[in-house]
Design a protein around this motif. Sequence first.
Motif, short mmCIF file in Angstrom:
data_model
loop_
_atom_site.label_atom_id
_atom_site.label_comp_id
_atom_site.label_asym_id
_atom_site.label_seq_id
_atom_site.Cartn_x
_atom_site.Cartn_y
_atom_site.Cartn_z
N LEU A 1 5.40 -4.59 4.54
CA LEU A 1 4.18 -3.59 4.37
C LEU A 1 4.31 -2.92 3.29
N ASP A 2 3.16 -2.55 2.68
CA ASP A 2 2.96 -1.56 1.77
C ASP A 2 2.71 -0.37 2.58
N LEU A 3 3.73 0.77 2.58
CA LEU A 3 3.44 1.87 3.38
C LEU A 3 2.22 2.62 2.91
N GLY A 4 2.12 2.76 1.53
CA GLY A 4 1.13 3.40 1.05
C GLY A 4 -0.17 2.85 1.28
N ALA A 5 -0.38 1.65 1.49
CA ALA A 5 -1.67 1.17 2.03
C ALA A 5 -1.71 1.16 3.42
N VAL A 6 -0.90 1.06 4.09
CA VAL A 6 -0.88 1.40 5.60
C VAL A 6 -1.44 2.78 5.72
N SER A 7 -0.64 3.92 5.18
CA SER A 7 -1.11 5.21 5.37
C SER A 7 -2.89 5.36 5.13
N SER A 8 -3.35 4.69 3.84
CA SER A 8 -4.62 4.52 3.42
C SER A 8 -5.58 4.00 4.62
N ALA A 9 -5.00 2.98 4.99
CA ALA A 9 -5.90 2.23 6.34
C ALA A 9 -5.97 3.07 7.37
N PHE A 10 -4.93 4.02 7.69
CA PHE A 10 -4.83 4.64 8.76
C PHE A 10 -6.01 5.86 8.61
N LEU B 1 -8.54 2.08 16.09
CA LEU B 1 -7.44 1.19 16.47
C LEU B 1 -8.02 -0.34 15.68
N ASN B 2 -9.07 -0.74 16.16
CA ASN B 2 -9.35 -2.09 15.83
C ASN B 2 -9.79 -1.98 14.00
N ALA B 3 -10.27 -1.18 13.77
CA ALA B 3 -10.60 -1.03 12.33
C ALA B 3 -9.32 -0.76 11.53
N PHE B 4 -8.42 0.02 12.00
CA PHE B 4 -6.99 -0.06 11.43
C PHE B 4 -6.35 -1.20 11.23
N LEU B 5 -6.20 -2.00 12.44
CA LEU B 5 -5.51 -3.28 12.39
C LEU B 5 -6.09 -4.19 11.56
N GLU B 6 -7.66 -4.18 11.36
CA GLU B 6 -8.33 -5.00 10.38
C GLU B 6 -7.94 -4.71 9.03
N LEU B 7 -8.08 -3.43 8.61
CA LEU B 7 -7.55 -2.96 7.38
C LEU B 7 -6.18 -3.33 7.09
N VAL B 8 -5.26 -3.17 8.08
CA VAL B 8 -3.93 -3.59 7.75
C VAL B 8 -3.71 -4.94 7.55
N GLY B 9 -4.32 -5.87 7.97
CA GLY B 9 -4.37 -7.01 7.91
C GLY B 9 -4.91 -7.74 6.49
N LYS B 10 -5.50 -6.76 5.73
CA LYS B 10 -6.15 -7.13 4.40
C LYS B 10 -5.41 -6.89 3.31
N GLY B 11 -4.31 -7.81 3.12
CA GLY B 11 -3.54 -7.51 1.75
C GLY B 11 -2.73 -6.40 1.79
N ARG B 12 -2.44 -5.74 2.98
CA ARG B 12 -1.52 -4.54 3.08
C ARG B 12 0.03 -4.80 2.97
N SER B 13 0.46 -5.89 2.39
CA SER B 13 1.88 -6.21 2.16
C SER B 13 2.03 -6.86 0.78
N ARG B 14 3.42 -6.64 0.56
CA ARG B 14 3.69 -7.12 -0.91
C ARG B 14 4.90 -8.07 -0.73
N THR B 15 5.08 -8.86 -1.78
CA THR B 15 6.26 -9.89 -1.85
C THR B 15 7.15 -9.57 -3.04
N TYR B 16 8.28 -9.69 -2.77
CA TYR B 16 9.38 -9.44 -3.92
C TYR B 16 10.34 -10.32 -3.97
N THR B 17 11.31 -10.30 -4.94
CA THR B 17 12.33 -11.22 -4.85
C THR B 17 13.59 -10.38 -4.71
N PRO B 18 14.44 -10.74 -3.73
CA PRO B 18 15.62 -10.04 -3.45
C PRO B 18 16.26 -9.50 -4.69
#
Length: 203
Positions: free
Chosen positions: A64-73, A80-97
Amino acid sequence: MSTADARRLGINLSGNKSKPSASAKTSRTKCSRLPANDTQTDPCEFHIDLPHDPKPKERPRTVLDLGAVSSAFVQAKGNLNAFLELVGKGRSRTYTPKSTAEYEKLISVAAASAMKSRRPMECAISVEMTFILKGDPETWPISNKSGDIDNLSKAVLDALNGIVFIDDRLVVETICRKTHGERSRLKVRASEARPTQPGFETS
């Protein structure tokens, strides 16, 4: 010579366009595949003494992108429903270990040195890889910690991509070995794939 006589003898008179044969059509269709070159491309070959055993390719991590989660909050304003919907819209990032990225970088640097400023190869490629894990040469490296050979080779191919060859789609053959030795090493040889190589079958 009449047109009929020319056709009977298999001669195409100027101005007469014969239809391409089925074999000719087939030949052109096959040309969509990369053919084997008639000229030999110098291989790229290098050995690396590793500070650790060869590493298998790790799967990308998604967090999860914590910055994006904070913005969604903040945007949800307590809903709560709006928050969950916002979090589900691209609020994560993928990286190579990090360990995989550092290992692939080590291989890339060695490959670039071996290429000696040559352009990446653009022909069909055969890649030979030998993974030497530190251990008793009389035994096989088959423990859970040794890594499977598919992921070991995946890390190497990704590291060579764009340096030794322009795209990994050009790799038509891989020969991989995993063994024990006195020290951890990686041996790589990338060369033009030839129809006369052992194991090449046309049937």
